[in-house]
Enzyme design. Structure first.
Site, short mmCIF file in Angstrom:
data_model
loop_
_atom_site.label_atom_id
_atom_site.label_comp_id
_atom_site.label_asym_id
_atom_site.label_seq_id
_atom_site.Cartn_x
_atom_site.Cartn_y
_atom_site.Cartn_z
N ASP A 1 3.64 -22.55 9.67
CA ASP A 1 3.21 -21.93 8.42
C ASP A 1 1.70 -21.96 8.25
O ASP A 1 1.02 -22.88 8.70
CB ASP A 1 3.85 -22.66 7.23
CG ASP A 1 5.30 -22.27 7.07
OD1 ASP A 1 5.56 -21.06 6.88
OD2 ASP A 1 6.18 -23.15 7.15
N GLU B 1 15.55 -16.44 0.94
CA GLU B 1 15.20 -17.51 1.86
C GLU B 1 14.60 -18.66 1.04
O GLU B 1 13.64 -18.42 0.30
CB GLU B 1 14.14 -16.96 2.81
CG GLU B 1 14.32 -17.29 4.26
CD GLU B 1 13.10 -16.86 5.05
OE1 GLU B 1 12.24 -17.71 5.27
OE2 GLU B 1 13.02 -15.69 5.44
#
Ligand SMILES: Cc1ncc(COP(=O)(O)O)c(C=O)c1O
Lengths: 266, 427
Positions: free
Chosen positions: A67, A56
């Site tokens: 995040d 990824e």
């Protein structure tokens, strides 16, 4: 269209299939594109790709609201170093010369809109990207992006969370063409102390009823022990912040990856 | 119970105002947004909720706020009559309290014990902290480090009210980053936390819900104007736009009228040092369509999708986006959005202070400046209503700094000269 469409999907499914045949959960490391620097990124990515079933790569973004601090700071550093959307896709294109491992891109939707959805898909496909993970795009929000991704042979992955209702799990699971991403915790990305599977088994049991694709689990997995727990119940294990921390601390990323990859063995 | 909450034809079921709005958020939040939407729909028609909100708006907030004819400002402009809708009279000093109290009541109704909020100027933070104190809720407010510096008075007020202020140092250390941080907190604590969002931005249902809670501004304006002018609609309405909540509050009750009955609706965006300099917060004039904080809107972002740090003299307008309903109004011509610079806002602030004895918030000063310019082009029988979104107490220290008033200045200072302002701001 179907012939093209199958490319990313087929490669991703094959990667999960290979791992399963070896009695492993697929090992899916994450790294922010252009981190720690544009020059330093390829070596880090090489080390991870060599060990990954699937990798990824995050497109650094100024406002990554899904995040936690680790990936956010990494994005800030990468952006300060001049990395951005097109540049990250360029870095992936370079990696493709050396690696056959499937690569999925993690990106927020704003960079896609800014580049233009069609242009973005074209650039991603041209770079050899196999799929997209879209953390701020619930699948019922914007059909255009998923359709365009399919047109360019890219798989799409959406996320479920412990808070997802059965109806949402069904909707999300059915929309995924690459794999389904189950977020292990109610929260943002980031390594966490005290690993516990918590709600993961129940969430996966529900998801299995609907998902026609493999299911990977991520968020908070940062060592072999946690990876091992997750590997018992999931088809793939996603690990991100642990590698960013390793880079930041000057550790040997390959060695850290070996340890966690070993944890994916059932 | 006299309060009713409005039913507007927008957004659609998916939370869209035309192509704007929506829900671009992590999946974790979708069930919470659905839960909020359901709770809000039920509350909206529940007499118990409405009567409690009505009581608090009257007895605690001090509503209705006056509609005041600014005669000396009108004379100065020499054109249309300028009325001020005095949201600065609200308890805590700005329109933000209307929405905060309503959302905090909703939080109680939903059984949540903890509320979080983001704040730029600190007004929304103070209003959230106030509502939390009143209703016995735990309150955490996210605020950018740069805004904490600019608005230390409000930080102190929040602390005094028992709220915890969390400093945000990521990104540009201003409102957009505080909003990111609040959303992250919500993603993490969504099961027991209510997010009191401060403007008509964010994922559906926030833009619609905040609008409905602020629409009381325009609803009051209608009957107040009928009493003094014999008609409900003025010729023009001017309001400043950060995220756009005070503007939508006064626009919305007029925005859905047929075109020939609709006043000109004008939002003033913060043009900072000038839209052409890139140092501004004017999302319509200087942005393009993008996605931030869960909704599609006009956004200051570069051609790779990175958010461009906004700039404004006023912390409350220092936001890179503008609410989705405004974007739709702009695209369909229902409202106009004009840029007003830092220097012009300072001029507006001094003008209103000198002529009317009202020190407006720097945010509202943007609207004042434009209203005076506009009034000049209009006839004396015409009417402009300016939404005076807040009072300027929070800004006086910052204004003193910008006007170059020395720290050891005597308590009785000579009149501040205009050229001094311009030098400092344009430098
Ligand atoms: C007095 C005042 N006016 C206006 C604003 C801008 O917000 P909005 O555009 O949502 O009304 C703020 C925000 O803090 C404010 O404090």
């Amino acid at each position: 269209m179907t012939a093209v469409q199958s490319r990313g999907v087929a490669r991703i499914h094959a990667a999960f299939e290979r791992a399963r045949a070896q009695n492993r959960a697929a090992f899916i490391p994450f790294m922010t594109g252009g981190y720690p620097t544009a020059e330093g990124f390829p070596a880090v990515a090489d080390a991870l790709l060599a060990r990954a079933d699937l990798m990824e790569v995050g497109i650094p973004y100024s406002d990554p609201l899904g995040d936690g601090p680790t990936i956010q700071r990494a994005s800030e550093q990468a952006l300060a170093g001049g990395t951005s959307t097109r540049h990250t896709l360029g870095l992936i294109k370079e990696l493709r010369r050396r690696h056959d491992t499937p690569i999925v891109v993690m990106t927020y939707v704003n960079p896609i809109y800014a580049v233009g959805p069609r242009e973005f898909m074209r650039l991603a496909a041209d770079a050899g990207v196999d799929g997209l993970i879209l953390p701020d795009l619930p699948p019922d929000q914007d059909i255009e992006i998923a359709d365009l991704a399919a047109e360019y042979g890219l798989a799409v992955t959406f996320l479920i969370a412990p808070t997802s209702t059965a109806a949402r799990v069904e909707l999300v699971a059915k929309a995924c063409t690459g794999f389904l991403y189950a977020v292990s915790v109610t929260g943002v990305t980031g390594a966490r102390e005290g690993s516990a599977l918590g709600e993961v088994p129940a969430m996966l049991a529900l998801a299995r009823q609907y998902a026609g694709v493999p299911i990977a689990v991520g968020f908070g997995v940062n060592d072999a022990a946690t990876a091992r727990q997750v590997a018992e119940v999931a088809d793939g294990v996603v690990v991100g912040s642990a590698f960013i921390n390793a880079v930041k601390n000057g550790q040997d990323v390959g060695a850290v990856a070996d340890a966690i990859a070993a944890g994916c063995q059932r | 119970m006299t309060l009713t909450l409005p039913h507007y034809p927008m957004p659609d079921d998916r939370g869209r105002f035309g192509r704007f709005g929506g829900r671009y958020v992590p999946e974790t939040l979708i069930p919470a947004l659905d839960e909020l939407d359901t709770a809000y729909r039920a509350a909206k028609t529940d007499p118990a909720f409405l009567s409690e909100l009505d009581r608090l708006l009257r007895e605690f907030v001090n509503r209705p706020s006056p509609l005041y004819l600014a005669q000396r400002l009108t004379d100065h402009a020499g054109g249309a009559k300028i009325y001020l809708k005095r949201e600065d009279f609200n308890y805590t000093g700005a329109h933000k309290i209307n929405n905060c109290l309503a959302q905090a009541l909703l939080a109680v109704r939903m059984g949540k014990k903890r509320v979080i909020a983001e704040t730029g100027a600190g007004q929304h933070g103070v209003a959230s902290a106030t509502a939390a104190a009143l209703l016995g809720l735990e309150c955490v407010v996210y605020m950018g480090a740069e805004d904490i510096r600019r608005q230390s008075l409000n930080v102190f007020r929040m602390n005094l009210l028992g709220a915890e202020v969390r400093e945000v140092t990521s990104g540009t250390s201003t409102l957009k980053d505080a909003t990111n941080e609040a959303i992250r907190d919500w993603v993490t604590n969504v099961r027991d936390t209510f997010y009191i969002l401060g403007s008509v931005v964010g994922p559906h249902p926030y833009p619609a819900m905040v609008r409905d809670f602020q629409a009381i501004i325009g609803e009051e304006t209608k009957w107040q104007l009928r009493a003094v002018e014999g008609r409900e609609a003025p010729d023009a309405i001017v309001a400043c736009v950060g995220g756009g909540s005070n503007a939508i509050g006064i626009f919305a009750p007029y925005a859905y009228l047929p075109k020939d009955q609709r006043p000109r609706l004008i939002g003033t965006e913060a043009a900072g040092e000038g839209v052409e300099t890139g140092r501004h917060a004017a999302s319509v004039a200087g942005g393009r369509v993008g996605v931030l904080h869960g909704s599609m809107m006009y956004l200051m972002n570069d051609d790779e999708g990175q958010i461009v740090p906004p700039h404004s003299i006023s912390a409350g307008l220092d936001y890179p986006g503008i609410g989705p309903e405004h974007c739709h109004y702009s695209e369909t011509g229902v409202a106009e959005y004009v840029p007003v610079t830092d220097a012009q806002a300072l001029e507006g602030l001094q003008l209103l202070t000198r002529l009317e004895g009202i020190i407006p918030a720097l945010e509202s000063a943007h609207a004042i400046y434009h209203a005076v310019e506009l009034a000049r082009t209009m006839r004396p029988e015409q009417v402009i209503v300016v939404n005076l979104s807040g009072r300027g107490d929070k800004d006086v220290a910052e204004v003193a700094r910008l006007l170059d008033v020395p720290k050891d200045a005597p308590t009785v200072t000579p009149a501040i000269q205009k050229p001094a302002i311009q030098k400092e701001v344009l430098a």
